[in-house]
Scaffold this motif. Sequence first.
Motif, PDB file in Angstrom:
ATOM      1  N   TRP A   1       0.844  -1.201   0.000  1.00 54.85           N
ATOM      2  CA  TRP A   1       0.000   0.000   0.000  1.00 54.85           C
ATOM      3  C   TRP A   1       0.882   1.254   0.000  1.00 54.85           C
ATOM      4  O   TRP A   1       0.668   2.186  -0.774  1.00 54.85           O
ATOM      5  N   TRP A   2       1.890   1.263   0.886  1.00 58.27           N
ATOM      6  CA  TRP A   2       2.743   2.459   0.976  1.00 58.27           C
ATOM      7  C   TRP A   2       3.523   2.660  -0.312  1.00 58.27           C
ATOM      8  O   TRP A   2       3.692   3.780  -0.792  1.00 58.27           O
ATOM      9  N   GLU A   3       3.978   1.569  -0.903  1.00 58.00           N
ATOM     10  CA  GLU A   3       4.757   1.684  -2.139  1.00 58.00           C
ATOM     11  C   GLU A   3       3.879   2.207  -3.281  1.00 58.00           C
ATOM     12  O   GLU A   3       4.303   3.047  -4.073  1.00 58.00           O
ATOM     13  N   ALA A   4       2.646   1.686  -3.348  1.00 54.29           N
ATOM     14  CA  ALA A   4       1.737   2.139  -4.407  1.00 54.29           C
ATOM     15  C   ALA A   4       1.356   3.610  -4.189  1.00 54.29           C
ATOM     16  O   ALA A   4       1.199   4.372  -5.145  1.00 54.29           O
TER      17      ALA A   4
ATOM     18  N   PHE B   1      16.561 -13.527  10.222  1.00 54.73           N
ATOM     19  CA  PHE B   1      16.312 -12.578   9.145  1.00 54.73           C
ATOM     20  C   PHE B   1      14.860 -12.713   8.674  1.00 54.73           C
ATOM     21  O   PHE B   1      14.441 -13.793   8.254  1.00 54.73           O
ATOM     22  N   PHE B   2      14.132 -11.611   8.761  1.00 58.22           N
ATOM     23  CA  PHE B   2      12.745 -11.563   8.289  1.00 58.22           C
ATOM     24  C   PHE B   2      12.753 -10.861   6.932  1.00 58.22           C
ATOM     25  O   PHE B   2      12.629  -9.644   6.846  1.00 58.22           O
ATOM     26  N   ARG B   3      12.907 -11.664   5.904  1.00 54.98           N
ATOM     27  CA  ARG B   3      13.141 -11.144   4.556  1.00 54.98           C
ATOM     28  C   ARG B   3      11.967 -10.318   4.023  1.00 54.98           C
ATOM     29  O   ARG B   3      12.154  -9.371   3.252  1.00 54.98           O
ATOM     30  N   GLY B   4      10.750 -10.671   4.408  1.00 60.73           N
ATOM     31  CA  GLY B   4       9.560 -10.032   3.817  1.00 60.73           C
ATOM     32  C   GLY B   4       9.228  -8.666   4.407  1.00 60.73           C
ATOM     33  O   GLY B   4       8.269  -8.031   3.966  1.00 60.73           O
ATOM     34  N   GLU B   5      10.016  -8.205   5.402  1.00 57.17           N
ATOM     35  CA  GLU B   5       9.623  -6.955   6.061  1.00 57.17           C
ATOM     36  C   GLU B   5      10.253  -5.729   5.395  1.00 57.17           C
ATOM     37  O   GLU B   5      11.182  -5.840   4.584  1.00 57.17           O
ATOM     38  N   ALA B   6       9.720  -4.572   5.762  1.00 55.95           N
ATOM     39  CA  ALA B   6      10.136  -3.332   5.090  1.00 55.95           C
ATOM     40  C   ALA B   6      10.124  -2.187   6.100  1.00 55.95           C
ATOM     41  O   ALA B   6       9.694  -2.347   7.243  1.00 55.95           O
ATOM     42  N   HIS B   7      10.618  -1.042   5.674  1.00 53.16           N
ATOM     43  CA  HIS B   7      10.491   0.148   6.518  1.00 53.16           C
ATOM     44  C   HIS B   7      10.443   1.396   5.653  1.00 53.16           C
ATOM     45  O   HIS B   7      10.761   1.351   4.454  1.00 53.16           O
ATOM     46  N   LEU B   8      10.008   2.478   6.273  1.00 50.41           N
ATOM     47  CA  LEU B   8       9.979   3.775   5.587  1.00 50.41           C
ATOM     48  C   LEU B   8      10.306   4.850   6.617  1.00 50.41           C
ATOM     49  O   LEU B   8      10.321   4.585   7.818  1.00 50.41           O
TER      50      LEU B   8
END
Length: 322
Positions: free
Chosen positions: A70-73, A130-137
């Motif tokens: 959602w944030w990326e879109a 390592f939690f590969r699927g996570e992200a940050h902003l």
Amino acid sequence: MHVLVRGAGVAGLTLAHELVRAGVRVTVCDTRSGPAGSASWLAGGMLAPWCERESAEEPVLTLGKSAADWWEATLPGHVLRNGTLVVAPARDRAELDRFAARTSGHEWLEGEAVTALEPDLAGRFRRGLFFRGEAHLDPRRALTALVEGLRKAGVRFVCEMEVEADRIADCTGMAAADPELRGVRGEMLILRTQEINLSRPVRLLHPRIPVYIVPRADHHFMVGATMIESDDAGPISARSMMELLNAAYSLHPAFAEAKIVETGAGVRPAYPDNLPRVKRTPEGISVNGFYRHGFLLSPAMAREAATLILNERVEVFDEAHG
Ligand SMILES: Cc1cc2nc3c(=O)[nH]c(=O)nc-3n(C[C@H](O)[C@H](O)[C@H](O)COP(=O)(O)OP(=O)(O)OC[C@H]3O[C@@H](n4cnc5c(N)ncnc54)[C@H](O)[C@@H]3O)c2cc1C
């Protein structure tokens, strides 16, 4: 239909965005002239549903999984999808096993694999998750960009509270008149140092004060956060400051030479189960109780709240037309 969104934190701005997308006229009002100082402004900006599941209920994972998309879109280029690294000092290695047992979506890293991911942590941690699927902003950049986008789309931002509207959406966080809400104080620091580089949020486990460090642009690092049952938004305490600095130092001694750029304390609005809610109110709806998960869960809750408002519009239209 004209909706007045009260509160320009992450809850209000994401809802305003969803409403505008659906063709609704929106005005946003806030008692502050800008987002600085709100709980949203002080957040780490982690989009970490798998890690958060360690202490949160299942909906945090199911609703939070789509947040990064959602944030990326919505704000292309703002989301960094580099995952999360979780480590523990040698004496607290059992904490890592416990964390792994309570979460999913991770892989174990041994020795060199930790270094391969974060070269500046070389030799410091023998194991990691390592939690590969996570992200940050960066929450501040994201909030500012959301406001800019909404203004361009014709949304009016006002400070006065009395605005004529068909519906009111209350997104005022701790200021909402909701007796079920409680505050959970979160203290944080922003440090600046060129001595260390990190590419992703790193969580350092500790039985008493687990902390995280989130890298930001220009050699800044957000270090957070305490979890204190209190609605006191006053300055950081000496104890919390020492604990956060100690944790940063145990992640990497280079943080000892970092400049303390900012300290802050925000109050997370929370319901008894620590899950957010969309509620009907006499004037419209309220969207609140984001606790530790404002950036993670506001997209899903904004969609739910917008659907509720729009369906209500259909119901009203149907009534009016027999
Ligand atoms: C230190 C810290 C770290 C965090 N880290 C993360 C993280 O990494 N990831 C994550 O997802 N979440 C994180 N959170 C949680 C997140 O910040 C909160 O869940 C979120 O900010 C709550 O957003 P909100 O919009 O409900 O409230 P707020 O951000 O507090 O916004 C409420 C707004 O309402 C306005 N207001 C108040 N009264 C009125 C009124 N009468 N009329 C109009 N406006 C009014 C206020 O001025 C404010 O701007 C963190 C929180 C803290 C404190």
